[in-house]
Design a protein around this motif. Structure first.
Motif, PDB file in Angstrom:
ATOM      1  N   TYR A  29      -8.518  -5.140 -14.551  1.00 13.73           N
ATOM      2  CA  TYR A  29      -7.433  -5.920 -15.155  1.00 13.73           C
ATOM      3  C   TYR A  29      -6.096  -5.192 -15.006  1.00 13.73           C
ATOM      4  O   TYR A  29      -5.711  -4.858 -13.905  1.00 13.73           O
ATOM      5  CB  TYR A  29      -7.784  -6.281 -16.595  1.00 13.73           C
ATOM      6  N   ASP A  30      -5.399  -4.916 -16.103  1.00 14.65           N
ATOM      7  CA  ASP A  30      -4.115  -4.214 -15.978  1.00 14.65           C
ATOM      8  C   ASP A  30      -4.176  -2.826 -16.611  1.00 14.65           C
ATOM      9  O   ASP A  30      -3.157  -2.284 -17.018  1.00 14.65           O
ATOM     10  CB  ASP A  30      -2.985  -5.034 -16.585  1.00 14.65           C
ATOM     11  N   ASN A  31      -5.362  -2.273 -16.637  1.00 17.13           N
ATOM     12  CA  ASN A  31      -5.531  -0.930 -17.212  1.00 17.13           C
ATOM     13  C   ASN A  31      -5.534   0.168 -16.159  1.00 17.13           C
ATOM     14  O   ASN A  31      -5.724   1.346 -16.492  1.00 17.13           O
ATOM     15  CB  ASN A  31      -6.827  -0.866 -18.021  1.00 17.13           C
ATOM     16  N   ASP A  32      -5.339  -0.176 -14.910  1.00 20.22           N
ATOM     17  CA  ASP A  32      -5.311   0.821 -13.842  1.00 20.22           C
ATOM     18  C   ASP A  32      -3.983   1.576 -13.865  1.00 20.22           C
ATOM     19  O   ASP A  32      -3.005   1.158 -14.496  1.00 20.22           O
ATOM     20  CB  ASP A  32      -5.490   0.130 -12.489  1.00 20.22           C
ATOM     21  N   TRP A  54       2.432  -8.336 -14.004  1.00 17.09           N
ATOM     22  CA  TRP A  54       2.282  -8.996 -12.711  1.00 17.09           C
ATOM     23  C   TRP A  54       1.568 -10.336 -12.874  1.00 17.09           C
ATOM     24  O   TRP A  54       0.765 -10.536 -13.771  1.00 17.09           O
ATOM     25  CB  TRP A  54       1.531  -8.124 -11.703  1.00 17.09           C
ATOM     26  N   VAL A  55       1.911 -11.268 -11.990  1.00 22.78           N
ATOM     27  CA  VAL A  55       1.180 -12.522 -11.830  1.00 22.78           C
ATOM     28  C   VAL A  55       1.166 -12.831 -10.340  1.00 22.78           C
ATOM     29  O   VAL A  55       1.854 -12.176  -9.556  1.00 22.78           O
ATOM     30  CB  VAL A  55       1.811 -13.697 -12.611  1.00 22.78           C
ATOM     31  N   ALA A  56       0.413 -13.854  -9.958  1.00 21.68           N
ATOM     32  CA  ALA A  56       0.229 -14.120  -8.538  1.00 21.68           C
ATOM     33  C   ALA A  56       1.249 -15.082  -7.963  1.00 21.68           C
ATOM     34  O   ALA A  56       1.444 -15.113  -6.745  1.00 21.68           O
ATOM     35  CB  ALA A  56      -1.179 -14.671  -8.285  1.00 21.68           C
ATOM     36  N   THR A  57       1.900 -15.888  -8.803  1.00 21.31           N
ATOM     37  CA  THR A  57       2.787 -16.921  -8.273  1.00 21.31           C
ATOM     38  C   THR A  57       4.099 -16.975  -9.040  1.00 21.31           C
ATOM     39  O   THR A  57       4.170 -16.610 -10.217  1.00 21.31           O
ATOM     40  CB  THR A  57       2.137 -18.319  -8.353  1.00 21.31           C
ATOM     41  N   ARG A 235      -4.858  -3.980  -9.810  1.00 21.50           N
ATOM     42  CA  ARG A 235      -4.208  -2.852  -9.118  1.00 21.50           C
ATOM     43  C   ARG A 235      -3.667  -3.284  -7.760  1.00 21.50           C
ATOM     44  O   ARG A 235      -2.700  -2.704  -7.255  1.00 21.50           O
ATOM     45  CB  ARG A 235      -5.180  -1.690  -8.966  1.00 21.50           C
ATOM     46  N   PHE A 236      -4.270  -4.315  -7.144  1.00 25.96           N
ATOM     47  CA  PHE A 236      -3.779  -4.756  -5.840  1.00 25.96           C
ATOM     48  C   PHE A 236      -2.447  -5.496  -5.963  1.00 25.96           C
ATOM     49  O   PHE A 236      -1.623  -5.454  -5.045  1.00 25.96           O
ATOM     50  CB  PHE A 236      -4.821  -5.635  -5.149  1.00 25.96           C
ATOM     51  N   LEU A 237      -2.220  -6.165  -7.079  1.00 26.47           N
ATOM     52  CA  LEU A 237      -0.917  -6.775  -7.311  1.00 26.47           C
ATOM     53  C   LEU A 237       0.110  -5.703  -7.636  1.00 26.47           C
ATOM     54  O   LEU A 237       1.227  -5.710  -7.109  1.00 26.47           O
ATOM     55  CB  LEU A 237      -0.992  -7.802  -8.439  1.00 26.47           C
ATOM     56  N   ALA A 238      -0.274  -4.778  -8.492  1.00 29.51           N
ATOM     57  CA  ALA A 238       0.641  -3.698  -8.854  1.00 29.51           C
ATOM     58  C   ALA A 238       1.012  -2.865  -7.628  1.00 29.51           C
ATOM     59  O   ALA A 238       2.164  -2.440  -7.474  1.00 29.51           O
ATOM     60  CB  ALA A 238       0.009  -2.817  -9.927  1.00 29.51           C
ATOM     61  N   ALA A 239       0.049  -2.643  -6.748  1.00 28.59           N
ATOM     62  CA  ALA A 239       0.315  -1.854  -5.544  1.00 28.59           C
ATOM     63  C   ALA A 239       1.385  -2.511  -4.680  1.00 28.59           C
ATOM     64  O   ALA A 239       2.258  -1.838  -4.108  1.00 28.59           O
ATOM     65  CB  ALA A 239      -0.971  -1.670  -4.741  1.00 28.59           C
TER      66      ALA A 239
END
Length: 331
Positions: A29-32, A54-57, A235-239
């Motif tokens: 989730y968002d704990n990374d 973060w969100v996807a859209t 983490r892939f969105l945050a990255a």
């Protein structure tokens, strides 16, 4: 040779590299570590304390941001050409559980204090009428025009005087900052929350909701989950976001897109319907002329019966831009 939309642009190689580097075990989730570092990253960028999700859209970013400002019985004022009104299929009403959008006018899809006041002044302060709770502006606007700091200040002053929240739809925020040549903080003014767009500017699937009052993010975390946007491998969105912010890649990409648009603008002469300040061009162009451009291999959207929209992107090929400029000049 596509000039349909910056949504169709390639993903920047540094974003792919960052996603590959993030492909290791970490908290879900968002704990990374990457997600947890976003607050500090955006706080440094804007020079004030921020909380970022973060969100996807972009649609989710806009609507979840507005949900922090507008209750289900309230309304947000936006331009009648705003993306949240014209291109989000009723998503604001869905995410905000029935809240309304109040539509205002303004040149080049930009709001003014006068235009906003014209909409909200006639509303009686009683239970029988929907009350405004926020203003939403788009930086850069739907017609590619940019709010100057003094324009933002005037709108923020009105919002403060009327007790309204201020949201900025920044789908092309990078292009606005690149045009203004100022810091990110000046380009957002005294907004409460910003939808910071990255997908149009080189990311793959990540946008940021930046809260300038960090406490506002607490409730939206729950709403993000309920909306189906709390991705398990966040983490892939945050990255992607970190890669775009690293070394101001977001700004370099925006400058490249703006420069391509400026080259095209130079060939459009009296055809331009709005000033070219970011990476969108709207030009008078008959159906016959549009057909001639398409026959030469150029892709773009029609904009009504006698106009066309051209959008440049960070990865616009110089030879394609030059070819289109010559083709337009030859019409």
């Amino acid at each position: 040779m596509q000039f349909l939309s910056d949504n169709a642009a390639a993903v920047h190689p540094r974003v792919w590299e960052a996603m590959k580097a993030a492909d290791t075990a970490d908290a879900p989730y968002d704990n990374d570590a990457l997600s947890r570092a976003l607050d500090e990253r955006f706080s440094a960028l804007f020079g004030r304390e921020c909380a970022a999700l973060w969100v996807a859209t972009g649609t989710a970013a806009n609507c979840l941001a507005l949900s922090a400002l507008v209750p289900p019985h309230g309304a947000a004022v936006c331009h009648r050409e705003a993306h949240i009104e014209m291109d989000e299929a009723g998503a604001p009403g869905f995410f905000l559980h029935g809240a309304k959008l109040l539509l205002a006018d303004g040149e080049s899809a930009k709001l003014t204090p006068q235009g906003i006041a014209a909409v909200i002044d006639p509303i009686r302060d009683d239970v029988h009428q929907v009350q405004p709770h926020a203003i939403s502006i788009t930086q850069a606007s739907e017609y590619g025009c940019v709010y100057r700091p003094e324009e933002l200040e005037a709108i923020a002053a009105l919002a403060g005087a009327r007790g309204l929240g201020l949201h900025v739809d920044g789908a092309r925020f990078g292009n606005a900052v690149a045009f203004l040549g100022c810091g990110a903080g000046e380009a957002v003014g005294a907004a409460d929350v910003l939808s910071f767009g990255f997908v149009k500017n080189g990311a793959m699937s990540a946008e940021a909701i930046v809260f300038f009052d960090p406490e506002m993010a607490a409730t939206v975390r729950y709403r993000r989950k309920r909306a189906g946007h709390l991705q398990s491998k966040g983490r892939f969105l945050a990255a992607q976001i970190h890669a775009m912010l690293e070394g101001d890649l977001w700004l370099a990409n925006a400058r490249a897109a703006n420069a391509a648009a400026a080259e095209l603008a130079g060939a459009c002469s009296q055809r331009l319907l709005h000033p070219v300040e970011a990476n969108e061009l709207f030009l008078a162009c008959t159906p016959v002329e549009r057909a001639a451009l398409r026959e030469q291999g150029f892709g773009f959207y029609d904009w009504g019966e006698d106009a066309a929209r051209l959008v440049t992107a960070w990865d616009a090929k110089a030879e394609h831009v030059t070819a289109l400029a010559r083709a337009i000049a030859a019409l």
